[in-house]
Design a protein around this motif. Structure first.
Motif, mmCIF file in Angstrom:
data_model
loop_
_atom_site.group_PDB
_atom_site.id
_atom_site.type_symbol
_atom_site.label_atom_id
_atom_site.label_comp_id
_atom_site.label_asym_id
_atom_site.label_seq_id
_atom_site.Cartn_x
_atom_site.Cartn_y
_atom_site.Cartn_z
ATOM 1 N N ASP A 191 0.776 -1.140 0.071
ATOM 2 C CA ASP A 191 -0.080 -0.034 -0.034
ATOM 3 C C ASP A 191 0.903 1.179 0.039
ATOM 4 O O ASP A 191 2.097 1.182 0.354
ATOM 5 C CB ASP A 191 -0.871 0.047 1.354
ATOM 6 C CG ASP A 191 -2.032 1.218 1.332
ATOM 7 O OD1 ASP A 191 -1.831 1.891 2.290
ATOM 8 O OD2 ASP A 191 -2.559 1.374 0.334
ATOM 9 N N SER A 192 0.412 2.244 -0.460
ATOM 10 C CA SER A 192 1.161 3.698 -0.578
ATOM 11 C C SER A 192 1.600 4.141 0.727
ATOM 12 O O SER A 192 2.558 4.766 1.059
ATOM 13 C CB SER A 192 0.415 4.544 -1.353
ATOM 14 O OG SER A 192 -0.820 4.970 -0.596
ATOM 15 N N GLY A 193 0.963 3.589 1.603
ATOM 16 C CA GLY A 193 1.279 3.962 3.175
ATOM 17 C C GLY A 193 2.191 3.101 3.736
ATOM 18 O O GLY A 193 2.667 3.064 4.623
ATOM 19 N N THR A 194 2.247 1.933 3.091
ATOM 20 C CA THR A 194 3.147 0.849 3.723
ATOM 21 C C THR A 194 4.683 1.319 3.332
ATOM 22 O O THR A 194 4.975 1.626 2.392
ATOM 23 C CB THR A 194 2.979 -0.389 3.065
ATOM 24 O OG1 THR A 194 1.459 -0.921 3.034
ATOM 25 C CG2 THR A 194 3.729 -1.637 3.611
ATOM 26 N N ARG A 195 5.315 0.905 4.507
ATOM 27 C CA ARG A 195 6.622 1.127 4.443
ATOM 28 C C ARG A 195 7.607 -0.229 5.010
ATOM 29 O O ARG A 195 7.179 -0.942 5.608
ATOM 30 C CB ARG A 195 7.450 2.136 4.877
ATOM 31 C CG ARG A 195 7.205 2.416 6.158
ATOM 32 C CD ARG A 195 7.528 3.809 7.012
ATOM 33 N NE ARG A 195 8.276 3.287 8.048
ATOM 34 C CZ ARG A 195 9.232 4.174 8.598
ATOM 35 N NH1 ARG A 195 9.331 5.491 8.272
ATOM 36 N NH2 ARG A 195 10.089 3.749 9.405
ATOM 37 N N PHE A 201 17.677 6.176 3.399
ATOM 38 C CA PHE A 201 17.421 6.406 2.033
ATOM 39 C C PHE A 201 16.068 6.073 2.054
ATOM 40 O O PHE A 201 15.331 5.186 2.540
ATOM 41 C CB PHE A 201 18.151 5.401 1.331
ATOM 42 C CG PHE A 201 19.530 5.894 1.022
ATOM 43 C CD1 PHE A 201 19.578 6.556 -0.170
ATOM 44 C CD2 PHE A 201 20.568 5.728 2.026
ATOM 45 C CE1 PHE A 201 21.104 7.289 -0.496
ATOM 46 C CE2 PHE A 201 21.832 6.253 1.700
ATOM 47 C CZ PHE A 201 22.030 7.045 0.474
ATOM 48 N N VAL A 202 15.251 6.869 1.239
ATOM 49 C CA VAL A 202 14.038 6.656 0.928
ATOM 50 C C VAL A 202 13.977 6.282 -0.441
ATOM 51 O O VAL A 202 14.499 6.965 -1.590
ATOM 52 C CB VAL A 202 13.060 7.649 1.211
ATOM 53 C CG1 VAL A 202 11.390 7.420 0.482
ATOM 54 C CG2 VAL A 202 12.947 8.269 2.686
ATOM 55 N N VAL A 214 17.087 1.715 4.805
ATOM 56 C CA VAL A 214 16.186 2.106 3.831
ATOM 57 C C VAL A 214 14.548 1.965 4.137
ATOM 58 O O VAL A 214 14.301 1.072 5.068
ATOM 59 C CB VAL A 214 16.575 1.103 2.846
ATOM 60 C CG1 VAL A 214 15.628 1.173 1.630
ATOM 61 C CG2 VAL A 214 17.920 0.940 2.369
ATOM 62 N N VAL A 215 14.113 2.775 3.280
ATOM 63 C CA VAL A 215 12.510 2.838 3.720
ATOM 64 C C VAL A 215 12.065 2.609 2.001
ATOM 65 O O VAL A 215 12.559 3.706 1.119
ATOM 66 C CB VAL A 215 11.878 3.984 4.330
ATOM 67 C CG1 VAL A 215 10.352 3.953 4.118
ATOM 68 C CG2 VAL A 215 12.679 4.109 5.634
ATOM 69 N N VAL A 216 11.191 1.925 1.639
ATOM 70 C CA VAL A 216 10.706 1.662 0.395
ATOM 71 C C VAL A 216 9.349 1.826 0.289
ATOM 72 O O VAL A 216 8.546 1.488 1.126
ATOM 73 C CB VAL A 216 11.151 0.270 -0.121
ATOM 74 C CG1 VAL A 216 10.214 0.018 -1.840
ATOM 75 C CG2 VAL A 216 12.515 0.031 -0.047
ATOM 76 N N TYR A 217 8.759 2.788 -0.541
ATOM 77 C CA TYR A 217 7.248 3.034 -0.767
ATOM 78 C C TYR A 217 6.912 2.659 -2.134
ATOM 79 O O TYR A 217 7.535 2.707 -2.933
ATOM 80 C CB TYR A 217 7.075 4.650 -0.650
ATOM 81 C CG TYR A 217 7.298 5.196 0.612
ATOM 82 C CD1 TYR A 217 6.347 5.139 1.589
ATOM 83 C CD2 TYR A 217 8.584 5.795 0.985
ATOM 84 C CE1 TYR A 217 6.369 5.873 3.094
ATOM 85 C CE2 TYR A 217 8.816 6.181 2.302
ATOM 86 C CZ TYR A 217 7.650 6.078 3.189
ATOM 87 O OH TYR A 217 7.968 6.765 4.603
ATOM 88 N N GLU A 218 5.523 2.108 -2.149
ATOM 89 C CA GLU A 218 5.162 1.593 -3.424
ATOM 90 C C GLU A 218 3.616 1.474 -3.400
ATOM 91 O O GLU A 218 2.934 1.488 -2.204
ATOM 92 C CB GLU A 218 5.412 -0.050 -3.363
ATOM 93 C CG GLU A 218 4.641 -0.749 -4.487
ATOM 94 C CD GLU A 218 4.844 -0.266 -6.033
ATOM 95 O OE1 GLU A 218 4.158 0.422 -6.639
ATOM 96 O OE2 GLU A 218 6.274 0.014 -6.089
ATOM 97 N N LEU A 225 14.093 -2.197 -5.491
ATOM 98 C CA LEU A 225 14.299 -3.208 -4.445
ATOM 99 C C LEU A 225 15.763 -3.627 -4.445
ATOM 100 O O LEU A 225 16.230 -3.857 -3.383
ATOM 101 C CB LEU A 225 13.280 -4.442 -4.780
ATOM 102 C CG LEU A 225 11.757 -4.104 -4.445
ATOM 103 C CD1 LEU A 225 11.122 -5.423 -4.724
ATOM 104 C CD2 LEU A 225 11.694 -3.604 -2.999
ATOM 105 N N SER A 226 16.400 -3.737 -5.841
ATOM 106 C CA SER A 226 17.717 -4.135 -5.934
ATOM 107 C C SER A 226 18.391 -3.092 -5.288
ATOM 108 O O SER A 226 19.615 -3.268 -4.569
ATOM 109 C CB SER A 226 18.197 -4.143 -7.394
ATOM 110 O OG SER A 226 17.616 -5.421 -8.010
ATOM 111 N N LEU A 227 18.025 -1.853 -5.180
ATOM 112 C CA LEU A 227 18.950 -0.688 -4.593
ATOM 113 C C LEU A 227 18.711 -0.748 -2.954
ATOM 114 O O LEU A 227 19.591 -0.606 -2.145
ATOM 115 C CB LEU A 227 18.386 0.736 -5.093
ATOM 116 C CG LEU A 227 19.075 1.920 -4.264
ATOM 117 C CD1 LEU A 227 20.547 1.726 -4.324
ATOM 118 C CD2 LEU A 227 18.294 3.281 -4.795
ATOM 119 N N ALA A 228 17.608 -1.270 -2.705
ATOM 120 C CA ALA A 228 17.314 -1.432 -1.289
ATOM 121 C C ALA A 228 17.925 -2.657 -0.633
ATOM 122 O O ALA A 228 18.530 -2.457 0.525
ATOM 123 C CB ALA A 228 15.805 -1.608 -1.118
#
Length: 120
Positions: A2-6, A29-30, A52-56, A39-42
């Motif tokens: 979710d867009s609010g999921t990290r 890093f965001v 790292v925090v990934v937002y999708e 995801l490779s960068l993360a």
């Protein structure tokens, strides 16, 4: 996700920095987008103990109906090995081909084109 999921890194302490208010703040890093690049960068940053925090924005893999493509050259698995995911990719793959494989968004193999010897 979710867009609010990290999704964040392991429990490695985050680097601290001082800002103008004199308080210490955690840095990370965001990454916007949980595609193959994000995801490779993360994964690479996590291996360096960098938070790292990934937002999708998509809520599931099949949220979009367009196809996806991954082309790997001869040494492509060395990059996957450096990220620590080569075996998982091999296990999830329908098979390594010298050609093209089309897979639906549900994971079904639609077609396989094997290149002939001497073909581009």
């Amino acid at each position: 996700m979710d867009s609010g999921t990290r999704s964040s890194s392991s429990s490695v302490p985050a680097p601290q920095s001082e800002v103008s208010d004199g308080a210490s703040h955690e840095q990370s890093f965001v990454i916007i987008g949980a595609g193959i690049g994000g995801l490779s960068l993360a994964l690479a940053l996590q291996k360096l103990s960098i938070p790292v925090v990934v937002y999708e924005r998509d809520t599931a893999f099949d949220s979009r109906t367009q196809g996806y493509s991954l082309t790997m050259q001869k040494d492509g698995y060395s990059a996957l090995e450096a990220l620590g995911v080569a075996q998982q990719v091999r296990d999830a793959s329908p098979g390594v081909t010298k050609g093209s494989t089309a897979i639906s968004n549900k994971g079904k193999v639609l077609w396989v084109h094997e290149r002939e010897a001497g073909e581009g």
